[in-house]
Design an enzyme around this catalytic site. Sequence first.
Site, PDB file in Angstrom:
ATOM      1  N   THR A 188      15.134  69.937 -11.993  1.00  0.00           N
ATOM      2  CA  THR A 188      14.248  70.432 -11.177  1.00  0.00           C
ATOM      3  C   THR A 188      14.791  71.878 -10.407  1.00  0.00           C
ATOM      4  OG1 THR A 188      13.581  68.100 -10.391  1.00  0.00           O
ATOM      5  CG2 THR A 188      13.292  70.059  -8.854  1.00  0.00           C
ATOM      6  N   ASN A 216      10.320  77.093  -9.430  1.00  0.00           N
ATOM      7  CA  ASN A 216      10.796  76.489 -10.743  1.00  0.00           C
ATOM      8  C   ASN A 216       9.915  76.468 -11.929  1.00  0.00           C
ATOM      9  OD1 ASN A 216       9.297  74.558 -10.084  1.00  0.00           O
ATOM     10  ND2 ASN A 216      10.895  72.767  -9.913  1.00  0.00           N
ATOM     11  N   HIS A 276       5.730  72.272 -13.621  1.00  0.00           N
ATOM     12  CA  HIS A 276       5.807  70.990 -13.075  1.00  0.00           C
ATOM     13  C   HIS A 276       5.349  69.973 -14.410  1.00  0.00           C
ATOM     14  CE1 HIS A 276       4.498  67.168 -11.449  1.00  0.00           C
ATOM     15  NE2 HIS A 276       3.444  67.321 -12.094  1.00  0.00           N
TER      16      HIS A 276
END
Length: 182
Positions: free
Chosen positions: A124, A155, A158
């Site tokens: 993550t 990041n 997803h």
Amino acid sequence: MEQTIVLVKPDGVKKGIIGDILARFERLGLKLVAGKLIWVNKTLVGKHYPHETAYLKSVGEKTLENYQKYGLDVGENLGTKDPVEIGEMVRMWNMEFLSSGPVFAMLLEGPNAVMIVRKIVGHTFPSEAMPGTIRGDFSFDSAYDSNLQKRTTRNIIHASGSVKEAEFEKKLWFKRDEIYSY
């Protein structure tokens, strides 16, 4: 065959790496069965990040762990040590970020798609992701920086965390007539 949702978040879209990301999945044999570029509204994002106590508590506890790991004072920085309240904050940061620009939503299909996609995506927190993963190769943001700046970790991507989550997200992001079987 399993199906899983992948979202290239606004930071990934802005970097122009949608094709690179999709190519990694396709090279492994995962099939794109739905895809679209969408600028999501807060209603859709609010459904994506559930407003459920169990979810909020889980997110808050992970944030508390990160604060402890980095030796930061959560009470001083966030004004609370309650995991549910912290989860609410993080949920809002996530919602603001996911609705801050276009998102490329895709539905991928293949054997063990959820597990394979999670492995390719990486940890993550990009600063902890292994080289060769999408987050490890395309981002360097950290929990430390995002917590200090009171924002979500940028990041890139997803990926559904479980088959159950993938089924829920599939219905959230795609209508039946947007999904193709070939």
